[in-house]
Design a protein around this motif. Structure first.
Motif, PDB file in Angstrom:
ATOM      1  N   SER A   1     -11.085   2.425   5.616  1.00  0.00           N
ATOM      2  CA  SER A   1     -11.468   2.712   4.228  1.00  0.00           C
ATOM      3  C   SER A   1     -11.022   4.131   3.906  1.00  0.00           C
ATOM      4  O   SER A   1     -10.763   4.916   4.811  1.00  0.00           O
ATOM      5  N   TRP A   2     -10.941   4.482   2.582  1.00  0.00           N
ATOM      6  CA  TRP A   2     -10.281   5.755   2.289  1.00  0.00           C
ATOM      7  C   TRP A   2     -10.775   6.547   1.089  1.00  0.00           C
ATOM      8  O   TRP A   2     -10.179   7.558   0.736  1.00  0.00           O
ATOM      9  N   LEU A   3     -11.854   6.149   0.467  1.00  0.00           N
ATOM     10  CA  LEU A   3     -12.308   6.957  -0.681  1.00  0.00           C
ATOM     11  C   LEU A   3     -13.826   7.054  -0.627  1.00  0.00           C
ATOM     12  O   LEU A   3     -14.504   6.037  -0.520  1.00  0.00           O
TER      13      LEU A   3
ATOM     14  N   ILE B   1      -0.170  -3.963   2.832  1.00  0.00           N
ATOM     15  CA  ILE B   1       0.293  -4.789   1.713  1.00  0.00           C
ATOM     16  C   ILE B   1      -0.866  -5.296   0.851  1.00  0.00           C
ATOM     17  O   ILE B   1      -1.848  -5.825   1.332  1.00  0.00           O
ATOM     18  N   GLY B   2      -0.690  -5.081  -0.450  1.00  0.00           N
ATOM     19  CA  GLY B   2      -1.610  -5.616  -1.443  1.00  0.00           C
ATOM     20  C   GLY B   2      -0.908  -6.708  -2.224  1.00  0.00           C
ATOM     21  O   GLY B   2      -1.008  -7.906  -1.915  1.00  0.00           O
ATOM     22  N   LEU B   3      -0.126  -6.284  -3.214  1.00  0.00           N
ATOM     23  CA  LEU B   3       0.494  -7.235  -4.138  1.00  0.00           C
ATOM     24  C   LEU B   3       1.226  -8.391  -3.444  1.00  0.00           C
ATOM     25  O   LEU B   3       1.064  -9.557  -3.823  1.00  0.00           O
ATOM     26  N   ALA B   4       2.010  -8.090  -2.419  1.00  0.00           N
ATOM     27  CA  ALA B   4       2.777  -9.148  -1.740  1.00  0.00           C
ATOM     28  C   ALA B   4       1.865 -10.132  -1.033  1.00  0.00           C
ATOM     29  O   ALA B   4       2.162 -11.328  -0.938  1.00  0.00           O
TER      30      ALA B   4
HETATM   31  C1  LIG Z   1      -3.694  -0.507  -3.021  1.00  0.00           C
HETATM   32  C2  LIG Z   1      -3.084   0.175  -1.879  1.00  0.00           C
HETATM   33  C3  LIG Z   1      -2.072  -0.444  -1.134  1.00  0.00           C
HETATM   34  C4  LIG Z   1      -1.438  -1.761  -1.528  1.00  0.00           C
HETATM   35  O1  LIG Z   1      -0.438  -1.496  -2.477  1.00  0.00           O
HETATM   36  P1  LIG Z   1       0.566  -2.663  -2.984  1.00  0.00           P
HETATM   37  O2  LIG Z   1       1.568  -1.914  -3.777  1.00  0.00           O
HETATM   38  O3  LIG Z   1      -0.275  -3.582  -3.810  1.00  0.00           O
HETATM   39  O4  LIG Z   1       1.096  -3.303  -1.792  1.00  0.00           O
HETATM   40  C5  LIG Z   1      -1.606   0.207  -0.002  1.00  0.00           C
HETATM   41  N1  LIG Z   1      -2.105   1.397   0.368  1.00  0.00           N
HETATM   42  C6  LIG Z   1      -3.069   2.040  -0.351  1.00  0.00           C
HETATM   43  C7  LIG Z   1      -3.555   3.359   0.097  1.00  0.00           C
HETATM   44  C8  LIG Z   1      -3.578   1.457  -1.493  1.00  0.00           C
HETATM   45  O5  LIG Z   1      -4.518   2.093  -2.204  1.00  0.00           O
END
Ligand SMILES: *Cc1c(COP(=O)(O)O)cnc(C)c1O
Length: 379
Positions: free
Chosen positions: A79-81, A221-224
């Motif tokens: 986690s990061w925030l 990865i988020g979007l992908a």
């Molecule tokens: C949201 C996030 C991601 C994912 O980003 P995508 O562009 O959706 O792959 C990766 N790293 C961090 C630190 C994020 O906040």
């Protein structure tokens, strides 16, 4: 009680996208499941991603990390925030890695670990050009020095060093190699101070698929993961990602109207011919942005039909022309089920002047989530 609209999540698509990106990038992936898995359901996405070989989970807040643990997900998680007064003890006890960007938070982490009598696993974040979180410039050597001091005393272990890219979705962006260079310099400083991180990561989805020098040990990865082309294409992109979410509803009212009929508030839209209007029971409170007015469409009666007039809080109106639509007919707002030419989330984002992330995370609480191809089903 059944909901008025449903977001159907294809977990086999999530699993396939993990494998697709891991293969293309040649590194393991961290499945980023912040914001309730971009609206898909964090725990369900996490399980599907881990089942397909994802090594790490990434979330923003401590609450999100602990919610995964409560759901029984024990995989490595970062986690990061944090709040200024974050209580790190719960995270350390839950075995969650803490991403740390400031000496203030690092001290709180070390204090909590000392009280617990267990070292905290820390991943230090460098700001390499995004100017958001992370330590930049002179702050980085200071953060690193504190981390080394706490590591030597035994309260933390620096497992990782990481950073985040600003515009990897822009092909050929000169900022990406600049950030890679800044990141390598940050790594050199960290190692020079005696740290020995074995998890170095920088790439997001776009970088994982396009920028080999950003890949290091892991791609976040988020979007992908959710099957959206990070480069803005409306399909699955060059590697064939598969959209995980299909937003569905049904027609709840139908009326035949003459030319000159005003539709929805204003009215901003007046029919130009006799036509049939179909009412859909979802609006901006459910995540259909008002800003899409005059551009949006849905899949209904075997074709794309325009959304007409203002999107209201709870409902919107679709002009179906002369199609024989009746109450109860199924509607796909976006998604790629059954190889129809339904709109994609990327199109909805364009119509709203935003990015697909904002559409996905904006799908409201009234929309029920349902899952296809879970662990027990065959994908
Ligand atoms: C949201 C996030 C991601 C994912 O980003 P995508 O562009 O959706 O792959 C990766 N790293 C961090 C630190 C994020 O906040």
């Amino acid at each position: 009680m059944a909901a008025l609209a449903e977001a159907e999540i294809d977990l086999a698509a999530i699993a396939r996208n993990v494998r697709t990106v891991a293969t293309a990038a040649g590194t393991p992936v961290m499945a980023v499941v912040k914001a309730d898995g971009f609206g898909h359901g964090a725990a369900a996405v996490a399980r599907a991603a881990l089942g397909a070989g994802a090594r790490w989970l990434g979330v923003t807040s401590a609450a999100e990390a602990l919610a995964l643990r409560s759901a029984g997900v024990t995989a490595p998680t970062l986690s990061w925030l944090y709040r200024p007064d974050e209580d790190f003890a719960a995270l350390i006890a839950a075995g969650v890695d803490v991403g740390v960007s400031t000496p203030v938070h690092l001290r709180a982490v070390a204090d909590a670990a000392r009280r617990l009598g267990a070292p905290a696993m820390v991943q230090l974040k460098a700001d390499t050009g995004l100017s958001r979180n992370g330590a930049a410039g002179e702050d980085w050597p200071e953060l690193v020095a504190w981390a080394r001091k706490y590591e030597v005393e035994g309260s933390i272990r620096v497992r990782g060093v990481w950073s985040h890219l600003a515009d990897a979705d822009v092909p050929g962006s000169p900022a990406v190699p600049r950030q890679v260079a800044a990141f390598e310099e940050a790594l050199r400083i960290a190692r020079g101070a005696g740290l020995d991180p074995d998890l170095v990561h920088l790439a997001n989805s776009a970088a994982a698929l396009s920028a080999p020098r950003t890949r290091f040990d892991l791609c976040r990865i988020g979007l992908a993961l959710y099957g959206v082309d990070p480069f803005g294409g409306t399909g699955g992109g060059a590697v064939g990602l598969r959209a995980a979410m299909t937003l569905r509803t049904t027609v709840v009212n139908v009326k035949r109207v003459p030319a000159g009929t005003g539709v929805s508030y204003g009215p901003d839209h007046v029919t130009s011919r006799p036509t049939t209007l179909a009412l859909l029971p979802l609006g901006y409170a459910d995540g259909l942005p008002r800003a899409t007015e005059g551009r949006a469409a849905v899949w209904l009666a075997g074709r794309r039909c325009p959304v007409v007039g203002r999107v209201a809080m709870d409902q919107c109106v679709v002009d179906v022309g002369d199609a024989p639509v009746t109450i109860g007919d199924p509607v796909v707002v976006f998604g790629r089920r059954c190889d129809s030419a339904a709109p994609t989330v990327t199109e909805w984002a364009r119509w709203a002047g935003t990015n697909p992330h904002e559409i996905l995370t904006g799908i409201g609480a009234r929309v029920a989530r349902s899952y296809l191809h879970g662990e027990t089903e065959k994908s």
